[in-house]
Scaffold this active site. Sequence first.
Site, mmCIF file in Angstrom:
data_model
loop_
_atom_site.group_PDB
_atom_site.id
_atom_site.type_symbol
_atom_site.label_atom_id
_atom_site.label_comp_id
_atom_site.label_asym_id
_atom_site.label_seq_id
_atom_site.Cartn_x
_atom_site.Cartn_y
_atom_site.Cartn_z
ATOM 1 N N LYS A 215 0.854 -1.188 0.000
ATOM 2 C CA LYS A 215 0.000 0.000 0.000
ATOM 3 C C LYS A 215 0.891 1.240 0.000
ATOM 4 O O LYS A 215 1.920 1.273 0.704
ATOM 5 C CB LYS A 215 -0.875 -0.051 1.254
ATOM 6 C CG LYS A 215 -1.964 0.989 1.349
ATOM 7 C CD LYS A 215 -2.783 0.753 2.626
ATOM 8 C CE LYS A 215 -3.969 1.675 2.759
ATOM 9 N NZ LYS A 215 -4.769 1.392 3.984
ATOM 10 N N SER B 100 -9.656 1.070 2.862
ATOM 11 C CA SER B 100 -8.847 1.927 2.025
ATOM 12 C C SER B 100 -7.742 1.200 1.254
ATOM 13 O O SER B 100 -7.185 1.763 0.319
ATOM 14 C CB SER B 100 -8.205 3.008 2.887
ATOM 15 O OG SER B 100 -7.286 2.439 3.804
ATOM 16 N N SER C 285 -9.680 -1.306 7.064
ATOM 17 C CA SER C 285 -9.111 -1.064 5.729
ATOM 18 C C SER C 285 -8.346 -2.225 5.124
ATOM 19 O O SER C 285 -7.972 -2.162 3.956
ATOM 20 C CB SER C 285 -8.209 0.164 5.758
ATOM 21 O OG SER C 285 -8.969 1.340 5.730
#
Lengths: 504, 99
Positions: free
Chosen positions: A84, A159, A183
């Site tokens: 990420k 996310s 997330s």
Amino acid sequence: MSERGAPGGATSVRGIAAAVRSREATASSVVEETLERISAMDGELHCFHTVMAKEALASARALDATIAAGRDPGPLAGVPVALKDNICTKGTTTSCSSKILENWVPPYDATVVERLRDAGAVVVGKTNLDEFAMGSSTENSAFGPTRNPWDASRVPGGSSGGSAAAVAAGLVPLAYGSDTGGSIRQPASFCGIVGLKPTYGGVSRYGLVAFASSLDQIGPFACTVEDATLGLLAVAGHDPRDSTSIDREVEPLLDSLGGGVGGLRVGLIEEFAADVAPSCSGAARAAADALAAAGAKVGEVSIPEVRHGLPAYYVIAPAEASSNLARYDGVRYGLRVDAGDARTMNLRTRGAGFGAEVRRRIMIGTYALSAGYYDAYYGQAQRVRTLVVRAFERAYEDFDVLLAPMTPSEAFELGAKTANPLDMYVSDLCAVPSNLAGHPAMSVPFALGESGLPVGVQVLAPALREAAMLRAAAALEAAAPPGVRGPVKLAAAPAGAASDGGGE
Amino acid sequence: MSRISVEEVRHVALLARLELSDDELAVLSGELSALLDHVEQIRRLDTSGVPPTAHPLPMRNVLREDEPRPGLSAAEALAAAPAVEDGRYSVPSILGDEP
């Protein structure tokens, strides 16, 4: 599967590492094939902000030299991983999907990056996220959304949507995200893969760009429970550079996976059933039945306090975020919008650099911490956090692990929840209590919803009880019906549509 | 009913150092009010005698010996700065016209 796998045919973390370690495949060939796959498939999905082709090939060649020299290349030798884009990589842009960090190149690696390299894994790229990890659909990215590989009209969740979609599409077998209020777990559920949030303090946060420091945890995505466990083990353990890191030896969790659930006390949380789609509550109930059939002692448990989790979270997380994001002031790194005096420069930089959702969270947090409101909002939310922690403690007197729905729905259409922020926030309903308590929790693919999209089931456990959580998760994986988990079979994009993977 | 007026939003935006247009302030007034309505359900809970939880683990301060150790060089630390002068961060005037 061989057309999408390592040359030896392996697509799993375990399989690739075994093939590379035994010289059935070279790390270079695995990485080359991964880069080709990303180049062919990522144009439509937009999982990646940055593909680190040069660095990845250099790492792979170095690994192959290590192996040729007879030295141990590490347990994850040659395994391509995606990170990420809020996990710092020295020398490679770490944007957090924000205009304020669009061109920021960190001067150091996060601890998880060092540990992955030490384990022989090869970092191939940085993935899309909601800006600063604030969101549940990856639509809050300043550089465009990621699409769900199961259905490109749907969101991958968020996310950590880029990491989840990259694993679900078979682009990489292992990826990492961060979980502040679901997330990792919510996008794992939307993408039909395994996503694991470790115990708070189980994985170092050093080099993770801070959102809400008392809630953030890094964790793995993979297609199987075993691969997710390998991914966790590679990065877990004490780090003196993170003062919240737990100083305790990591358990050899792989032994737990085959342990079965005989005698395991499993509680199905009753509270969320009324708030989620029938397919999601049905999946949790079916999971409870499956564990009972496998020998677990299954019961239902009422924990009314979990329903206070969401409102408490949406005070605490923005409050911490408003403080953490004060560092983006146009002085030391990132965007600066010039002005004649420093205060106007700060105001303009932050007004221009942050997207709508990040501004909203900063505003909520600043308000909740401001004079006259601090105790009524932030103080009260912290006391409610205690109530949630105590409620879990009571439940765990009778149960070893808990089951719950993971999400209120299956993956929704792009744009479906962007008009009303509260609609989006409700996506985190079932996830946030574990963050407030600091407990481990994970999503395991277990069913298909009304639209044929995957639905995960959430397994929760007390702090540091990952072993029990993984026993239950492995049993659920074994009992899950076929077709509920990734990787999804994708047709290659037509010629000319392929992305160079290099930009946003 | 708005729990938080446009004027309050303007004040909070200044505290948060966010330059926002009048339109953005108006939208935020509605959105923040809706969120505060949602939060109202926990404001009504009786938490008298309940200690706050700031952190999920029973943490104590973590200290180490105060010994020098390698860190970033000045050049590395300054490399990402928007403006640098004489080996330092350069910023616009801080004192002067501010109220």
